[in-house]
Write an enzyme that holds these catalytic residues in place. Structure first.
Site, PDB file in Angstrom:
ATOM      1  N   GLY A   1       0.858  -1.182   0.000  1.00  0.00           N
ATOM      2  CA  GLY A   1       0.000   0.000   0.000  1.00  0.00           C
ATOM      3  C   GLY A   1       0.892   1.229   0.000  1.00  0.00           C
TER       4      GLY A   1
ATOM      5  N   ALA B   1       2.158   2.937   2.512  1.00  0.00           N
ATOM      6  CA  ALA B   1       3.286   2.871   3.449  1.00  0.00           C
ATOM      7  C   ALA B   1       4.375   1.958   2.904  1.00  0.00           C
ATOM      8  CB  ALA B   1       2.808   2.394   4.821  1.00  0.00           C
TER       9      ALA B   1
ATOM     10  N   GLN C   1     -11.770   4.025  14.902  1.00  0.00           N
ATOM     11  CA  GLN C   1     -12.540   5.179  14.439  1.00  0.00           C
ATOM     12  C   GLN C   1     -13.783   4.766  13.653  1.00  0.00           C
ATOM     13  OE1 GLN C   1     -11.020   8.114  11.209  1.00  0.00           O
ATOM     14  NE2 GLN C   1     -11.115   9.229  13.146  1.00  0.00           N
TER      15      GLN C   1
ATOM     16  N   LEU D   1     -17.942   4.278   2.137  1.00  0.00           N
ATOM     17  CA  LEU D   1     -17.588   5.607   2.615  1.00  0.00           C
ATOM     18  C   LEU D   1     -17.961   6.733   1.659  1.00  0.00           C
ATOM     19  CD1 LEU D   1     -16.037   6.749   5.105  1.00  0.00           C
ATOM     20  CD2 LEU D   1     -14.188   7.191   3.503  1.00  0.00           C
TER      21      LEU D   1
ATOM     22  N   ARG E   1     -14.109  13.364  13.862  1.00  0.00           N
ATOM     23  CA  ARG E   1     -15.035  12.279  13.538  1.00  0.00           C
ATOM     24  C   ARG E   1     -15.697  11.641  14.751  1.00  0.00           C
ATOM     25  NH1 ARG E   1     -11.200   9.799   8.765  1.00  0.00           N
ATOM     26  NH2 ARG E   1     -11.745  11.435   7.291  1.00  0.00           N
TER      27      ARG E   1
ATOM     28  N   HIS F   1     -13.981   2.424  10.460  1.00  0.00           N
ATOM     29  CA  HIS F   1     -13.137   2.999   9.423  1.00  0.00           C
ATOM     30  C   HIS F   1     -11.637   2.812   9.636  1.00  0.00           C
ATOM     31  CE1 HIS F   1     -12.117   5.687   6.174  1.00  0.00           C
ATOM     32  NE2 HIS F   1     -11.493   6.530   6.965  1.00  0.00           N
TER      33      HIS F   1
ATOM     34  N   ARG G   1      -8.097   9.756  14.995  1.00  0.00           N
ATOM     35  CA  ARG G   1      -7.311  10.333  13.893  1.00  0.00           C
ATOM     36  C   ARG G   1      -8.107  11.431  13.190  1.00  0.00           C
ATOM     37  NH1 ARG G   1      -7.246   9.618   8.409  1.00  0.00           N
ATOM     38  NH2 ARG G   1      -8.433   7.682   8.309  1.00  0.00           N
TER      39      ARG G   1
ATOM     40  N   SER H   1      -3.929  10.242   7.700  1.00  0.00           N
ATOM     41  CA  SER H   1      -3.390   8.897   7.475  1.00  0.00           C
ATOM     42  C   SER H   1      -2.577   8.834   6.185  1.00  0.00           C
ATOM     43  CB  SER H   1      -4.495   7.852   7.433  1.00  0.00           C
ATOM     44  OG  SER H   1      -3.928   6.605   7.100  1.00  0.00           O
TER      45      SER H   1
HETATM   46  C1  LIG Z   1     -12.618   4.182   1.842  1.00  0.00           C
HETATM   47  C2  LIG Z   1     -11.459   4.828   2.555  1.00  0.00           C
HETATM   48  C3  LIG Z   1     -11.166   6.169   2.339  1.00  0.00           C
HETATM   49  C4  LIG Z   1     -10.093   6.783   2.982  1.00  0.00           C
HETATM   50  N1  LIG Z   1      -9.820   8.111   2.732  1.00  0.00           N
HETATM   51  C5  LIG Z   1      -8.745   8.680   3.328  1.00  0.00           C
HETATM   52  C6  LIG Z   1      -8.374  10.032   3.035  1.00  0.00           C
HETATM   53  O1  LIG Z   1      -8.975  10.704   2.201  1.00  0.00           O
HETATM   54  N2  LIG Z   1      -7.313  10.566   3.675  1.00  0.00           N
HETATM   55  C7  LIG Z   1      -6.588   9.857   4.583  1.00  0.00           C
HETATM   56  O2  LIG Z   1      -5.624  10.387   5.123  1.00  0.00           O
HETATM   57  N3  LIG Z   1      -6.895   8.561   4.869  1.00  0.00           N
HETATM   58  C8  LIG Z   1      -7.945   7.961   4.251  1.00  0.00           C
HETATM   59  N4  LIG Z   1      -8.234   6.648   4.535  1.00  0.00           N
HETATM   60  C9  LIG Z   1      -7.330   5.880   5.385  1.00  0.00           C
HETATM   61  C10 LIG Z   1      -6.079   5.507   4.590  1.00  0.00           C
HETATM   62  O3  LIG Z   1      -6.426   5.295   3.248  1.00  0.00           O
HETATM   63  C11 LIG Z   1      -5.421   4.227   5.106  1.00  0.00           C
HETATM   64  O4  LIG Z   1      -5.263   4.281   6.487  1.00  0.00           O
HETATM   65  C12 LIG Z   1      -4.050   4.059   4.466  1.00  0.00           C
HETATM   66  O5  LIG Z   1      -4.139   4.169   3.065  1.00  0.00           O
HETATM   67  C13 LIG Z   1      -3.412   2.737   4.834  1.00  0.00           C
HETATM   68  O6  LIG Z   1      -2.250   2.551   4.067  1.00  0.00           O
HETATM   69  P1  LIG Z   1      -1.282   1.340   4.356  1.00  0.00           P
HETATM   70  O7  LIG Z   1      -0.190   1.424   3.369  1.00  0.00           O
HETATM   71  O8  LIG Z   1      -0.951   1.312   5.793  1.00  0.00           O
HETATM   72  O9  LIG Z   1      -2.188   0.035   4.082  1.00  0.00           O
HETATM   73  P2  LIG Z   1      -2.960  -0.477   2.771  1.00  0.00           P
HETATM   74  O10 LIG Z   1      -3.027   0.520   1.699  1.00  0.00           O
HETATM   75  O11 LIG Z   1      -4.225  -1.075   3.262  1.00  0.00           O
HETATM   76  O12 LIG Z   1      -2.013  -1.631   2.240  1.00  0.00           O
HETATM   77  C14 LIG Z   1      -1.840  -2.838   2.957  1.00  0.00           C
HETATM   78  C15 LIG Z   1      -0.920  -3.741   2.158  1.00  0.00           C
HETATM   79  O13 LIG Z   1      -0.565  -4.849   2.955  1.00  0.00           O
HETATM   80  C16 LIG Z   1      -0.662  -6.029   2.216  1.00  0.00           C
HETATM   81  N5  LIG Z   1      -0.915  -7.132   3.138  1.00  0.00           N
HETATM   82  C17 LIG Z   1      -1.826  -7.216   4.126  1.00  0.00           C
HETATM   83  N6  LIG Z   1      -1.729  -8.400   4.756  1.00  0.00           N
HETATM   84  C18 LIG Z   1      -0.724  -9.068   4.166  1.00  0.00           C
HETATM   85  C19 LIG Z   1      -0.149 -10.351   4.353  1.00  0.00           C
HETATM   86  N7  LIG Z   1      -0.584 -11.193   5.282  1.00  0.00           N
HETATM   87  N8  LIG Z   1       0.871 -10.715   3.546  1.00  0.00           N
HETATM   88  C20 LIG Z   1       1.324  -9.890   2.560  1.00  0.00           C
HETATM   89  N9  LIG Z   1       0.807  -8.677   2.347  1.00  0.00           N
HETATM   90  C21 LIG Z   1      -0.198  -8.277   3.144  1.00  0.00           C
HETATM   91  C22 LIG Z   1      -1.782  -5.781   1.231  1.00  0.00           C
HETATM   92  O14 LIG Z   1      -1.623  -6.601   0.103  1.00  0.00           O
HETATM   93  C23 LIG Z   1      -1.561  -4.299   0.896  1.00  0.00           C
HETATM   94  O15 LIG Z   1      -0.651  -4.177  -0.157  1.00  0.00           O
HETATM   95  C24 LIG Z   1      -9.311   6.026   3.886  1.00  0.00           C
HETATM   96  C25 LIG Z   1      -9.584   4.685   4.097  1.00  0.00           C
HETATM   97  C26 LIG Z   1     -10.662   4.099   3.461  1.00  0.00           C
HETATM   98  C27 LIG Z   1     -10.959   2.648   3.759  1.00  0.00           C
END
Ligand SMILES: Cc1cc2nc3c(=O)[nH]c(=O)nc-3n(C[C@H](O)[C@H](O)[C@H](O)COP(=O)(O)OP(=O)(O)OC[C@H]3O[C@@H](n4cnc5c(N)ncnc54)[C@H](O)[C@@H]3O)c2cc1C
Length: 590
Positions: free
Chosen positions: A15, A17, A247, A259, A293, A360, A401, A406
């Protein structure tokens, strides 16, 4: 059959991060990214509204106001040193993405445009400020695509559809002496396409596995957000921090949880009850619909409980965009208005949209310090192990948050973790040897589940998951009491017991999603237990955690982070002080 791979750095998750970390790490050290989803399917791509940074492109703003808002928004459970880094590095984080080619919306004179979002204010709460940088209502999509393109350009090695199921450490982190050394050795993954098990030996590992929204039934989160990374860390003996703080976003499509971004209210939409009243004026007189929120979600529940809900069952409120120009809606909120048309048959130009809170975001997660290094207790870190993004808790979001923080968090702390992990790997001669039976735990788990196909009268994964999610929706909601939490505890205990005798239907090696759903349910159960245990013990109300039987914030008793461990005797809770540098806790009024 098991294949072994070796890298300097292994990143789990693609994702925002994970890929932001990969861009840093792969420039410095041999890096692999393992992801259970194809990278561009990660939930970051679903993020809508924006990414916060005090650019002051359209209004006066600065990082100090942003920091204050983040801490107050988080109800003073935020570690203030981490929030300071988040807000100070925000502007560069946005400009980095701009330089990578992210197509932000622009002002007429060509600067990155900015809009309002909940809890982000001018001069310590005077009025809403335009701080969210955005690309229409598909900001996350643009971030994910941009980062992926850069990763491809940089030839980052991806292992797509590899499910990481185990973390290898040199020692049991709880058995190791305080101050002693525990290091990461690698991870074990299951390849979806073949059913093969792979071990990855690495000097550094970064967990960037995202959230756990699927512990609830009504959620904005994708089906894949099953908290695997948090669950794996917990099973490896690591604590999880502040898991009771979940949240609930105010504006999920009623009954569905899909959402509708807070950007709608940022652009001027208004929440109304059955009398047409703009009820947020009563709850947050200064910033009204743009309160944080947790406050808006409680206000919506209160309206419904007091009989001012809308619809045949009076069980939702309305999000009114009808006073906005259709051209403005189309330019700024194209996707979410289409969701209202598609899923509810509502035309947002002319009719208000039924909305209600939806689960969320996990404020809690794997505890880290500000370089992303994972903690194994209140003070000791694990050599070479890092976490970033929603699966981590650094803690910049505290008890609640703020919207847009995020997407900022994943960029700022993803970058930091990527740099730190690569630097540690470069300074380390060799990764610890893998134990001979490194893959045994995962192989055993997979084989046991496969064998269950022949068992009759066994429990079904779908049924248990529904029971778990329904009790979480009913009892661990926006409002909680000792009684509802006790009920959830009992249901989860029963689900956990019955989970031991589940059966799956697919015996196959290839694309056995049946098997993986069963494993994911195991993580969900473990995490739900922690959420409830933390919530039951926290006899106060703070941010997203509201106890009707303890309705006030208790700084003397509970201004501390929960650190929860899984032990043979159940959940063990410990606490860790909050880092306060500038802002002592104050009353939280908006
Ligand atoms: C609908 C929605 C709208 C949002 N809008 C906003 C916004 O406008 N602004 C904001 O700041 N935040 C927003 N958020 C929150 C924000 O998008 C997320 O918190 C953030 O993108 C998370 O990023 P991440 O990289 O941590 O995880 P993710 O993007 O969820 O990525 C997780 C990764 O981990 C991998 N993974 C998981 N488990 C395993 C495993 N067991 N083995 C291998 N790989 C694995 C997945 O394949 C994926 O690639 C929103 C969230 C949602 C759900």
């Amino acid at each position: 059959m098991t294949t072994t791979h070796e890298y300097d750095v292994v990143i789990v998750g693609a994702g925002g991060a994970g890929m932001r970390a990969a861009l840093e790490s792969s420039q410095r050290a041999r890096t692999a990214v393992l992801t259970k989803l194809y990278p561009t399917r990660s939930h970051t791509g679903a993020a809508q509204g924006g990414m916060a940074a005090a650019l002051s492109n359209v209004e006066d703003d600065n990082a100090e106001w942003h920091m204050f808002d983040t801490i107050k928004g988080g109800d003073y459970l935020v570690d203030q040193d981490a929030a300071e880094i988040l807000c100070n590095e925000a502007v560069d984080a946005v400009l980095d993405l701009e330089k990578m080619g992210l197509p932000f919306n622009r002002t007429e004179d060509g600067h990155i445009d900015q809009r309002r979002f909940g809890g982000h204010t001018r001069n310590h709460g005077e009025a809403p400020v335009r701080r969210a940088c955005y690309a229409a209502d598909r900001t996350g999509h643009m971030i994910l695509q941009t980062l992926y393109q850069q990763c491809v350009k940089q030839e980052v090695e991806f292992y797509n559809e590899y499910y990481v199921l185990d973390l290898l450490l040199t020692e049991d982190p709880q058995a190791a002496a305080a101050g002693g050394e525990v290091a990461v050795a690698g991870v074990v993954a299951y390849e979806l396409a073949t059913g093969e098990i792979h071990t990855f030996r690495a000097k550094s590992v970064i967990f960037a596995t995202g959230g756990a929204g699927k512990i609830f039934k009504t959620t904005s989160n994708a089906h894949t957000l099953t908290g695997d990374g948090m669950g794996i860390a917990l099973r490896a003996g690591l604590p999880l921090e502040d898991m009771e703080f979940f949240q609930f976003h105010p504006t999920g499509l009623a009954g569905l949880g899909i959402l509708l971004s807070e950007a709608a209210r940022g652009e001027g939409a208004i929440l109304r009850n059955s009398t047409g009243e703009r009820f947020m004026e009563r709850y947050a007189p200064t910033i009204k619909d743009l309160a944080p929120r947790d406050m808006v979600s409680r206000a919506m529940w209160t309206e419904v409980r007091e009989g001012r809900g809308c619809g045949p069952h009076k069980d939702y409120v309305l999000l009114d965009l009808t006073h906005l120009e259709p051209a403005h809606i189309d330019a700024k909120l194209p996707d979410i208005t289409e969701f209202a048309r598609t899923y509810l048959g509502i035309e947002p130009y002319t009719d208000p949209i039924p909305v209600f809170p939806t689960a969320h975001y996990a404020m809690g997660g794997i505890p880290t310090n500000v370089t992303g290094q994972v903690l194994r207790n209140n003070t000791d870190t694990i050599n070479g192990l890092y976490a970033a993004g929603e699966c981590a808790c650094v803690s910049v979001h505290g008890a609640n948050r703020l919207g847009t923080n995020s997407l900022l968090d994943i960029n700022v702390f993803g970058r930091r973790a990527g740099i730190a992990a690569a630097e540690y790997a470069l300074a380390t001669e060799a990764a610890p040897e893998l134990p001979a039976d490194a893959a045994a735990a995962v192989a055993g788990l997979v084989e046991t589940l496969r064998k269950t196909t022949s068992v009759t009268g066994a429990e079904s994964v779908a049924v248990l998951r529904r029971e778990l999610q329904e009790t979480m929706d009913r009892n661990v909601q926006v409002f909680r009491t000792a009684e509802t939490l006790a009920e959830a505890t009992a249901v989860i205990a029963s689900v956990k017991e019955r989970y031991a005798s589940i059966a799956i239907h697919d015996r196959g090696q290839k694309y056995n999603t049946d098997l993986l759903e069963a494993i994911e349910l195991g993580f969900l159960i473990d995490l739900a237990q922690l959420v409830v245990a933390g919530a039951l013990a926290r006899e106060e109300s703070r941010g997203g955690h509201y106890r009707e039987d303890f309705p006030t914030r208790d700084d003397a008793g509970f201004m501390k982070h929960t650190m929860a461990y899984a032990t043979a005797d159940g959940v063990r809770l410990d606490y860790k002080p909050v880092v306060v540098t500038r802002y002592p806790p104050m009353e939280r009024k908006y």
